[in-house]
Motif scaffolding. Structure first.
Motif, short mmCIF file in Angstrom:
data_model
loop_
_atom_site.label_atom_id
_atom_site.label_comp_id
_atom_site.label_asym_id
_atom_site.label_seq_id
_atom_site.Cartn_x
_atom_site.Cartn_y
_atom_site.Cartn_z
N GLU A 1 -6.28 8.66 -16.10
CA GLU A 1 -6.70 10.03 -15.80
C GLU A 1 -5.74 11.04 -16.42
OE1 GLU A 1 -9.47 11.26 -13.90
OE2 GLU A 1 -10.08 9.24 -14.49
N LYS A 2 -4.45 10.81 -16.31
CA LYS A 2 -3.46 11.70 -16.91
C LYS A 2 -3.56 11.70 -18.43
CE LYS A 2 -1.46 13.34 -13.25
NZ LYS A 2 -1.55 14.80 -12.94
N SER B 1 -11.33 16.02 -20.78
CA SER B 1 -10.11 16.17 -19.99
C SER B 1 -10.41 16.22 -18.49
CB SER B 1 -9.35 17.44 -20.40
OG SER B 1 -10.11 18.60 -20.09
N ASN B 2 -11.66 16.48 -18.14
CA ASN B 2 -12.04 16.57 -16.72
C ASN B 2 -11.89 15.20 -16.05
OD1 ASN B 2 -12.69 19.23 -17.15
ND2 ASN B 2 -14.88 18.84 -17.37
N SER B 3 -11.33 15.20 -14.87
CA SER B 3 -11.10 13.96 -14.12
C SER B 3 -12.40 13.43 -13.54
CB SER B 3 -10.09 14.20 -13.01
OG SER B 3 -9.97 13.06 -12.19
N HIS C 1 -15.19 22.15 -10.93
CA HIS C 1 -14.49 20.88 -11.11
C HIS C 1 -14.70 19.99 -9.88
CE1 HIS C 1 -12.74 21.32 -14.93
NE2 HIS C 1 -11.75 22.11 -14.62
N HIS D 1 -6.29 11.34 -20.33
CA HIS D 1 -7.40 12.20 -20.75
C HIS D 1 -7.07 13.67 -20.53
CE1 HIS D 1 -9.60 8.39 -20.70
NE2 HIS D 1 -10.51 8.98 -21.43
N GLU D 2 -6.36 13.96 -19.46
CA GLU D 2 -5.97 15.34 -19.20
C GLU D 2 -5.07 15.87 -20.30
OE1 GLU D 2 -3.61 17.96 -15.78
OE2 GLU D 2 -4.22 15.89 -15.38
#
Length: 456
Positions: free
Chosen positions: A179-180, A191-193, A81, A182-183
């Motif tokens: 970002e949150k 979901s990866n930032s 990651h 997509h997570e």
């Protein structure tokens, strides 16, 4: 002693000489050319090794060449990651063909630029310079994209830059909420930032960078795009690229799940984003969602405007007297998409604003949409698309995205015709998909009056 003034403050009298002879007659030895330039058409070809080449000869004195790679954050694994974030910052490090110092000084000497941008799906390396110097700059572009060395001591020094990059991003609440979102929305891949997680800062190794490049920088995942450059020159460059042939490592399909993430803090404003799964990029459904976004409101179209034609603004203004901001959110990816509403409000009125925004989408799903709103939205979509192609940055991005995903190029006329085929029924179906779909919510701020996702 006073400093010398900037060049742009000098009067024209300081450098413009007056001529006494008339300049109304053409020079005797210079004859104007009557030859018409050939039409500007995008050329696309695919090499036997799988690399896609796309070019547009626009006769500009400035040439731009971009290497588009399917190597965004969605291709990261659990154990690496943040590697795409570090890879983006490592673009100016020493390569097998030139040191970092040589790359910097040589590019500056040419008056050009080398830049890299990244998204969840792609990484783009772009070189810009005068047409006469493009051959020299292409050598450095090839070095940066296919001849990385990732010396361990140079990679270790990137940790401080990663921290600064993250700190700057954290100062923007919009980035944090997206970002949150997509997570919470996906189980994997998307979901990866875009940013390296805190526990990986300083721990992304040179070996992980090399492995990521070997798996993703392959001919089947790359496109070479140029503006103001001959197609034959790009083909020759592509045939000489020393990259792995094939499609690379298997790609995991994004799995939408829905959910909720809330960040409680003392901010004066509440940022909330509520979505359902939208349309896949390039599909007819994605076009319908794009039109729906303009009907609801995608931000002001006049500088410092208030989006008075936005259905979201009109509807929310009837529900609260408190200041707010609301726009429709739309993101399309190669195998999924997200559509919803983004609201910014004071903590006391956040709940009212969010529910009023959802009510406007529900109204469109029930057919509350005038012919004037529908026509205006389609015109806005077409105008914004055409205006995005007016700059070299927007044009090369559009050509590169299409070449990378479809190995072809759809001319602007064809894109406009696709928008024209969207019907009111298509837009209503898109709105219903949001209303009936499984929701995802991300919110940050003082959330005392912010409803949960199952309450909207």
């Amino acid at each position: 002693m006073r400093g010398i003034r900037s060049f742009n403050t000098f009067s024209k009298r300081c450098y413009a000489a007056r001529r006494s002879e008339s300049l109304t007659e053409p020079l005797e030895k210079v004859k104007p050319s009557k030859a018409a330039l050939p039409p500007q058409n995008v050329q696309v070809s695919k090499l036997p090794n799988g690399l896609v080449i796309a070019s547009l000869e626009n006769y500009s004195p400035l040439s731009s060449v971009g290497v588009f790679v399917k190597a965004g954050s969605r291709y990261e694994a659990v154990e690496n990651h943040g590697v795409s974030h570090v890879l983006r910052l490592a673009a100016n490090l020493t390569t097998k063909g030139a040191s970092a110092f040589k790359i910097c000084r040589s590019v500056e000497g040419l008056g050009g630029s080398l830049s890299v941008t990244a998204s969840r799906e792609t990484m783009v390396y772009t070189a810009d310079c005068l047409r006469d110097d493009i051959d020299s700059l292409l050598g450095f572009l090839v070095n940066v994209t296919t001849a990385q060395e990732f010396r361990p001591w140079e990679v270790d020094d990137l940790a401080s830059r990663v921290k600064i990059d993250k700190a700057l991003a954290q100062q923007c609440p919009q980035i944090g909420v997206i970002e949150k979102l997509h997570e919470a929305a996906y189980k994997n891949a998307l979901s990866n930032s875009l940013y390296c997680p805190d526990f990986m800062v300083g721990h992304v190794s040179s070996g992980q960078l090399k492995s990521f490049v070997e798996d993703n920088f392959t001919t089947g995942r790359m496109a070479l795009v140029g503006l103001g450059v001959q197609h034959s020159k790009l083909r020759q460059l592509g045939e000489g690229l020393s990259v792995h042939i094939g499609e690379g490592a298997p790609v995991a399909k994004a799995v939408y799940r829905g959910g909720e993430l809330r960040v409680q803090n003392s901010d004066d404003l509440v940022h909330a984003l509520i979505v359902s799964e939208g349309g896949v990029a390039g599909s007819a459904e994605a076009n319908a969602f794009t039109v729906l976004q303009r009907i609801l409101g995608a931000g002001p179209h006049v500088k410092r405007g208030s989006s008075i034609t936005s259905k979201l603004s009109q509807g929310i203004a009837k529900a609260t007297t408190q200041p707010f901001d609301a726009t429709a959110f739309n993101a399309s990816y190669s195998d999924s998409g997200l559509f919803g509403v983004y609201t910014i409000a004071q903590p006391d009125s956040a709940g009212e604003v969010i529910k009023a925004a959802i009510a406007q989408v529900r109204g469109v799903a029930e057919g509350s949409m005038s012919e004037a709103d529908f026509t205006r939205a389609k015109n806005q979509v077409k105008a914004e698309y055409l205006m995005s192609l007016e700059s070299s940055e927007g044009l090369i991005e559009e050509i590169g995205a299409q070449a990378l995903n479809t190995a072809a190029y759809l001319a602007p006329d064809a894109v406009l015709r696709a928008v024209d085929t969207v019907t009111k029924n298509d837009v209503v179906k898109a709105a219903k998909k949001f209303v009936d779909g499984k929701k995802t919510m991300a919110a940050s701020g003082h959330l005392v009056n912010t409803p949960f996702v199952d309450e909207v």
